[in-house]
Design a protein around this motif. Structure first.
Motif, PDB file in Angstrom:
ATOM      1  N   LEU A 163     -13.619   2.464   2.556  1.00 46.52           N
ATOM      2  CA  LEU A 163     -14.764   3.006   3.277  1.00 46.52           C
ATOM      3  C   LEU A 163     -15.538   1.901   3.983  1.00 46.52           C
ATOM      4  CD1 LEU A 163     -16.684   5.308   4.050  1.00 46.52           C
ATOM      5  CD2 LEU A 163     -17.894   4.911   1.891  1.00 46.52           C
ATOM      6  N   ALA A 164     -15.739   0.767   3.299  1.00 42.50           N
ATOM      7  CA  ALA A 164     -16.454  -0.353   3.906  1.00 42.50           C
ATOM      8  C   ALA A 164     -15.693  -0.885   5.121  1.00 42.50           C
ATOM      9  CB  ALA A 164     -16.654  -1.468   2.876  1.00 42.50           C
ATOM     10  N   VAL A 193      -5.603  10.708   0.796  1.00 41.77           N
ATOM     11  CA  VAL A 193      -5.801   9.258   0.929  1.00 41.77           C
ATOM     12  C   VAL A 193      -4.899   8.562  -0.083  1.00 41.77           C
ATOM     13  CG1 VAL A 193      -8.189   9.446   1.736  1.00 41.77           C
ATOM     14  CG2 VAL A 193      -7.738   9.227  -0.717  1.00 41.77           C
ATOM     15  N   ARG A 194      -4.705   7.274   0.113  1.00 45.27           N
ATOM     16  CA  ARG A 194      -3.893   6.517  -0.839  1.00 45.27           C
ATOM     17  C   ARG A 194      -4.550   6.515  -2.212  1.00 45.27           C
ATOM     18  NH1 ARG A 194      -4.073   3.439   3.598  1.00 45.27           N
ATOM     19  NH2 ARG A 194      -5.550   1.925   2.734  1.00 45.27           N
ATOM     20  N   ALA A 249     -11.773   4.989  -3.602  1.00 43.15           N
ATOM     21  CA  ALA A 249     -12.711   5.783  -4.408  1.00 43.15           C
ATOM     22  C   ALA A 249     -13.984   6.125  -3.636  1.00 43.15           C
ATOM     23  CB  ALA A 249     -13.051   5.038  -5.698  1.00 43.15           C
ATOM     24  N   THR A 250     -14.583   5.151  -2.986  1.00 44.45           N
ATOM     25  CA  THR A 250     -15.824   5.415  -2.254  1.00 44.45           C
ATOM     26  C   THR A 250     -15.556   6.266  -1.011  1.00 44.45           C
ATOM     27  OG1 THR A 250     -15.585   3.287  -1.088  1.00 44.45           O
ATOM     28  CG2 THR A 250     -16.990   3.318  -3.049  1.00 44.45           C
ATOM     29  N   LEU A 251     -14.380   6.126  -0.419  1.00 39.82           N
ATOM     30  CA  LEU A 251     -14.027   6.964   0.735  1.00 39.82           C
ATOM     31  C   LEU A 251     -13.911   8.422   0.301  1.00 39.82           C
ATOM     32  CD1 LEU A 251     -13.185   7.472   3.647  1.00 39.82           C
ATOM     33  CD2 LEU A 251     -10.843   6.840   3.024  1.00 39.82           C
ATOM     34  N   LEU A 259     -16.068  11.465   1.761  1.00 43.34           N
ATOM     35  CA  LEU A 259     -15.422  12.641   2.350  1.00 43.34           C
ATOM     36  C   LEU A 259     -15.908  13.919   1.665  1.00 43.34           C
ATOM     37  CD1 LEU A 259     -11.722  11.372   2.701  1.00 43.34           C
ATOM     38  CD2 LEU A 259     -13.332  11.779   4.567  1.00 43.34           C
ATOM     39  N   ASN A 260     -15.994  13.872   0.336  1.00 41.94           N
ATOM     40  CA  ASN A 260     -16.451  15.051  -0.413  1.00 41.94           C
ATOM     41  C   ASN A 260     -17.880  15.428  -0.045  1.00 41.94           C
ATOM     42  OD1 ASN A 260     -14.008  15.135  -1.732  1.00 41.94           O
ATOM     43  ND2 ASN A 260     -14.742  14.146  -3.593  1.00 41.94           N
TER      44      ASN A 260
END
Length: 285
Positions: A48-49, A240-241, A247-249, A253-254
């Motif tokens: 995400l970063a 996602v992978r 995890a943060t992505l 998304l959620n």
């Protein structure tokens, strides 16, 4: 002699000052580069970063599957998945970039890091969940068996045993058909699928119920019908992978999906492309 000595001393001092200035100026970029490297290292384990640093999230998509992802009359990439992905990207504070390709290579692209995710009506299955993590669902769909209007030999999924179907190889629909004993012929898109069906080269095809109705809107005289529907709706989400780096992505998304569901945005997009709201899980009967 004193003048010569003084001159030599002045020149030496000037030379030392110049060298010092040169060393200082060459050291500055090194410090900046080190800082940039450190920042990059800080983001290396957080997808995400990285996405927010680059200002874009990259989705793999087919671009040939109406109304999910396709090209309109102006050759613009549009569709339900495309618009939902764009709205999600806005929530993340970045732009959505789409890379088109054939279905078989899209999930592999997510796996290999070529795409951050995939926007292509990807359904959550047990097999896929072993290899990928998924966001919360943003769409719920039932699968239909589509046959020619005058075919009464298929009335249930069990009737697919020994029949031939046409679907994208390795898709959820092909896997489902094969699980009931059908032999699947690989195709590239829906139009080719229906063409094989109407020409009698296959007995049936499996696809989303909403895709069937969308096709009928464009081809109202098509000689096809729905023979059977699944009882439960499948869940469409962003893959996602697996791993801590996503995890943060997944969390982002959620959050984006839930906000877009609650404010009615996904329902509005669904109505636009499907003529009904598919953003909510069907109620249990």
């Amino acid at each position: 002699m004193k003048l010569k000595a003084l001159t030599a001393a002045v020149l030496a001092a000037a030379l030392l000052a110049a060298c010092g200035s040169s060393a200082a100026s060459s050291a500055a970029p090194a410090a900046d580069t080190s800082s940039e490297t450190a920042a990059s290292a800080d983001n290396s384990g957080d997808l995400l970063a990285q996405i927010q640093q680059h200002g874009e999230i990259v989705f793999g998509t087919e671009g040939t599957w109406s109304p999910w992802t396709y090209h309109d009359e102006n050759d613009q990439l549009v569709g339900f998945d495309i618009e939902v992905a764009q709205k999600v990207a806005e929530k993340l504070g970045v732009k959505a970039t789409f890379v088109e390709g054939e279905w078989d290579g899209l999930l592999a692209g997510v796996d290999g890091g070529r795409y951050d995710s995939m926007a292509n009506g990807v359904e959550i299955t047990e097999e896929r969940a072993q290899k990928y993590d998924f966001s919360d669902p943003y769409c719920y769909i039932r699968t239909a068996i589509i046959v020619k209007s005058d075919d009464d030999s298929i009335n249930s999924f069990e009737d697919l045993n020994g029949k031939t179907t046409a679907n994208t190889i390795s898709s959820t629909y092909a896997t489902l058909a094969e699980s009931y004993g059908a032999k699947t012929t690989g195709v590239d898109d829906l139009n080719q699928t229906i063409e094989l069906l109407l020409n009698g080269r296959v007995d049936a095809t499996l696809n989303a119920e909403v895709t069937y109705f969308d096709y009928l809107k464009e081809h109202p005289d098509a000689n096809i019908k729905i023979a059977a529907l699944t009882n439960d709706a499948s869940q469409v989400a962003f893959p996602v992978r697996k791993g801590d780096e996503t995890a943060t992505l997944r969390e982002a998304l959620n959050q984006a999906i839930n906000e877009l569901r609650e404010d009615g945005t996904i329902a509005e997009i669904s109505e636009k492309y499907f003529g009904t709201d598919l953003s909510q899980a069907p109620s249990a009967n």
